[in-house]
Design an enzyme around this catalytic site. Structure first.
Site: not given
Length: 836
Positions: A298, A376, A404
């Protein structure tokens, strides 16, 4: 046999609580005075040093027993024990005092022996941390009303039981939903570290042994002299609880912070930089646990920049840590941006592609930290195949307590049943039993290290995570890290008794809500293995299925008007299924043997594909989203049944969140169903999707100072349209005549609560005020906010038991504030028992 002390009918008034003590409340138990005489009369703590975990154990025992039973025991630190005492210390120290250790089995690091047989209680650890764990175990029994005579030893499944905080030096927390950092503010460590010590206490009570205090997207200024001294103060706050400090590193620090022209891991100047930095830190924090490194993912710097391997990058830090006994947790979360037009491209392949060929090249004090699934932290993923491809490398599983992608603590989602799908999964390496929990322990492949790490992200909110019920996930993480074979429901019920009450109705109700929560969330957010259909480009909170595709991130659904799902087969797809050992590969390669709950993860199919259940994919989507949202509605009355059995502060806070979840689950339900109905053109067999007879669309009302607003994405508004005020400083009015039969209704209003303003709305029935509310979710909910009319800002308020006569005039007046134009989507007039 467990011996409980009381009848569950004997409960008095409950005192107000704010959640700060979590499961360590040590609340008085009913009829405690009748049983305090059977307790030991004193505590012997075999260490008088105040920073010692054994000293802490003595103090914790004293405070806990006083809270539970109202009896204050004296503490001594003299060698030897007295009659009727609780002795706490290490096995070695106990033996030195003349105590008999016969019958105590050999303990692993951090393990402990607990015996309450006879007149004395023995709490003896292999080390001081283990002794403290034993003290918390004993207190947990007492706080649950269990005075059984026990004698047993327990050892951890794995040595690594860490948590990761994604705290930034400015005090913000990436994916944090419980307030700002308890560690950092304004670029340095906070002055008051009381909460840091309180956090260590909570973690020690569930046997977590290290905290990485800063974000994996690290800031190199953490390495300044001032901040290293501050890290020393954090370590001092942790040390009495046996919790060690860890930090995340920015791989580019030699260049960004050290002034070097390179951060090449093989460059002698870079090696010297990290050696010197590590030595400086250990001078201040001699018991530091080690480093966490995110590299080449990332946009982060890493060894691949210099054509070095990831193992060379990990070993750079490992060698600097080796003289000090520290370890490197090296994240396997490495992937590149991809082109969706390439049918073979697949982000799920990345971990094995990057790490498999490096097996055996990492130093022994490196642990590769692997997310539980290949993407993820999704609502359901298959077990990461990387666990089956690193036979000569120590590994740890990475979980996420911070929700998240899973409701961000605004939706109740009890996560251990999800985690157990991975921990209990048998990867069948070499056709032998290869449970993930036995791989990460190091036992399956005979590795020296391994274990668990969880992203937690507590903040300064007194509830720690922003939600009282979300704390069950932190508690259960520690319990499962110690023993992943435990049952999630049993763990949950221990937590309920410790956190809320010993009342059977409280236990049964919260158990039902929690155990139904993950299946419900999966049903209304994304099922059949399609992943969580949230907005991956923005806040990861509300729905946005279109955002999954047409980007480089690789969390694709490959949905078009005829088909949906990733083809991850070897025969025709990305080849991901081939990363598993043969037995598992064969199961996932074949559509007939792939479980329905992972069908769209592994196979690209028509919407009319029949599942093993007999339903088509599209009809399952419709039904699941309705059933999941329906389940979320039941959490409100379930929680309301506990009024008076839970203190008012926590009762009201949880009720607010459950009411919010009930409304937002409908936002999810409608957004996903409308999107796929529009995309596929296939109607819902039950004629629910797009058919809402109890709704009054805001744009169809008589408007003054309001105007229609086409919402984008279209599925984030009922009938694709909302209304907003025509001016940022003038109220708008929406009116309608209700044409429903006279009776009692629940009246709901769906609106949008944007950050950047706090509008207020007032609702009238025949000019009589029904209620007023404010767009202040940014103050009352911790989820990542939105500046748009979308699935993140969409919410609902409900006024219950409203008497309505046919022909009544309903009016809503909205006053905009800031950038928030008092947006409205629709009004819903619900007969009892109807969900819409």
């Amino acid at each position: 046999m467990v011996r409980y002390l009381f009848s569950f009918a004997l409960f008095g008034l409950v005192a107000a609580e704010n959640g700060l003590n979590a499961w360590l409340r040590y609340a008085p138990i009913p009829n405690a005075q009748n049983y305090s005489a059977s307790l030991p009369s004193s505590i012997v703590s075999l260490n008088s040093t105040e920073t010692s975990p054994v000293y802490t154990a003595g103090t914790e025992l004293q405070n806990g027993i006083q809270g539970i039973f109202g009896k204050r025991l004296s503490i001594s630190h003299a060698n030897g024990t007295t009659s009727s005492s609780i002795v706490v210390g290490t096995v070695d120290e106990y033996a030195k005092t003349g105590g008999s250790v016969q019958g105590i089995p050999e303990l692993d690091e951090d393990g402990f022996w607990l015996s309450s047989k006879g007149g004395n209680v023995q709490i003896l650890g292999e080390n001081e941390r283990g002794a403290l764990y034993g003290a918390f175990e004993y207190l947990s029994m007492l706080a649950q009303g269990n005075l059984s005579s026990v004698a047993y030893a327990t050892n951890p499944n794995a040595p690594v039981r860490w948590v990761n905080q994604w705290d930034n030096l400015d005090g913000s927390i990436e994916r944090g939903y419980g307030g700002p950092s308890i560690f950092f503010e304004n670029g340095t460590i906070v002055n008051d570290l009381t909460r840091a010590g309180d956090y260590a206490r909570l973690l020690a009570s569930v046997r977590v042994n290290a905290v990485v205090v800063n974000n994996v997207n690290a800031n190199s200024t953490l390495l300044s002299t001032r901040n290293i001294q501050g890290l020393g103060r954090i370590a001092d706050a942790f040390r009495p609880y046996g919790v060690r400090l860890g930090i995340s590193l920015d791989f580019a620090s030699p260049m960004d912070f050290g002034g070097l022209p390179t951060y090449d891991p093989l460059d002698p100047s870079v090696i010297a930089f990290w050696t010197n930095v590590t030595n400086q830190i250990y001078e201040t924090v001699p018991d530091m646990a080690g480093y966490l490194v995110k590299a080449n993912s990332e946009g982060q710097a890493g060894p691949l920049t210099y054509n070095r391997t990831l193992s060379q990058g990990g070993n750079l830090f490992a060698k600097a840590l080796q003289p000090h006994g520290g370890i490197v947790m090296f994240r396997a979360f490495v992937y590149n941006m991809l082109n969706e037009s390439d049918w073979k491209a697949d982000r799920a392949n990345a971990a094995v592609q990057f790490f498999k060929d490096l097996d055996g090249q990492f130093d022994d004090n490196v642990v590769v930290q692997i997310k539980y699934g290949p993407i993820d932290f999704q609502v359901r993923e298959p077990t990461s195949p990387l666990f089956a491809n690193l036979l000569n490398t120590s590994t740890a599983i990475e979980l996420e307590v911070a929700q998240e992608y899973l409701g961000q603590q605004c939706h109740l989602v009890y996560l251990p049943p999800l985690w157990k799908t991975v921990l209990d999964f048998d990867l069948r390496v070499n056709n032998q039993s290869s449970l993930v929990r036995n791989i990460i322990s190091g036992k399956r492949f005979n590795r020296p290290l391994g274990g668990s790490a969880a992203v937690v992200n507590v903040g300064t909110n007194t509830t720690w995570l922003g939600s009282h019920l979300a704390m069950s996930n932190l508690y259960a993480y520690g319990r499962l890290a110690w023993d992943p074979a435990q049952d999630p429901q049993s763990i949950l019920q221990d937590w309920i008794r410790l956190t809320f009450s010993l009342d059977n109705e409280v236990i049964d109700t919260i158990t039902q809500m929690s155990m139904e929560s993950w299946p419900a969330y999966e049903s209304y957010s994304g099922n059949l293995g399609i992943q969580t259909l949230t907005d991956i480009l923005y806040t990861h909170f509300g729905p946005n299925p279109a955002s999954q595709d047409n980007n480089g991130y690789g969390q694709w659904t490959r949905a078009d008007h005829l088909t949906i799902g990733m083809d991850r087969t070897v025969s025709n797809g990305t080849g991901f299924s081939g990363q598993y050992p043969p037995e598992i590969y064969e199961m996932y390669e074949n559509i007939e043997t792939t479980p329905d709950n992972l069908l769209l993860w592994f196979h690209h199919v028509n919407y009319t594909q029949r599942l093993q259940s007999g339903q088509t994919v599209i009809q399952h989507f419709y039904d699941a989203h309705y059933s999941g949202a329906d389940t979320a509605q039941t959490f409100v009355p379930l929680w309301e049944s506990l009024e008076g059995k839970v203190d008012t502060e926590r009762y009201n806070d949880v009720l607010f969140r459950q009411t919010y979840q009930a409304g937002h689950s409908i936002v999810w339900r409608d957004a996903i169903n409308n999107y796929y109905y529009n995309l596929s053109g296939i109607p819902d067999e039950a004629n629910r999707v797009g058919n809402h007879p109890y709704r009054v669309e805001a744009e169809s009302m008589t408007l003054s100072g309001y105007e229609p607003y086409p919402v984008n994405p279209f599925e984030m508004a009922s009938n694709f349209t909302a209304i907003i005020t025509t001016s940022n400083n003038t109220a708008g009015t929406a009116m309608t005549t209700l044409q429903y039969p006279s009776g009692t209704y629940d009246l709901g209003v769906n609106y949008y609560d944007l950050i950047g303003g706090k509008s207020n709305w007032e609702i009238y029935l025949n000019n009589r005020t029904l209620g007023r509310w404010y767009g202040n979710n940014e103050d009352t909910l911790g989820h990542a906010p939105s500046t748009y009319l979308d699935g993140h800002s969409a919410t609902r308020i409900t006024f219950r038991d409203v008497q309505i006569q046919k022909g009544d005039m309903l009016k809503i007046v909205g006053m905009p504030n800031g950038i928030e134009p008092a947006p409205l989507d629709y009004v819903v007039v619900l007969p009892k028992g109807i969900v819409d």
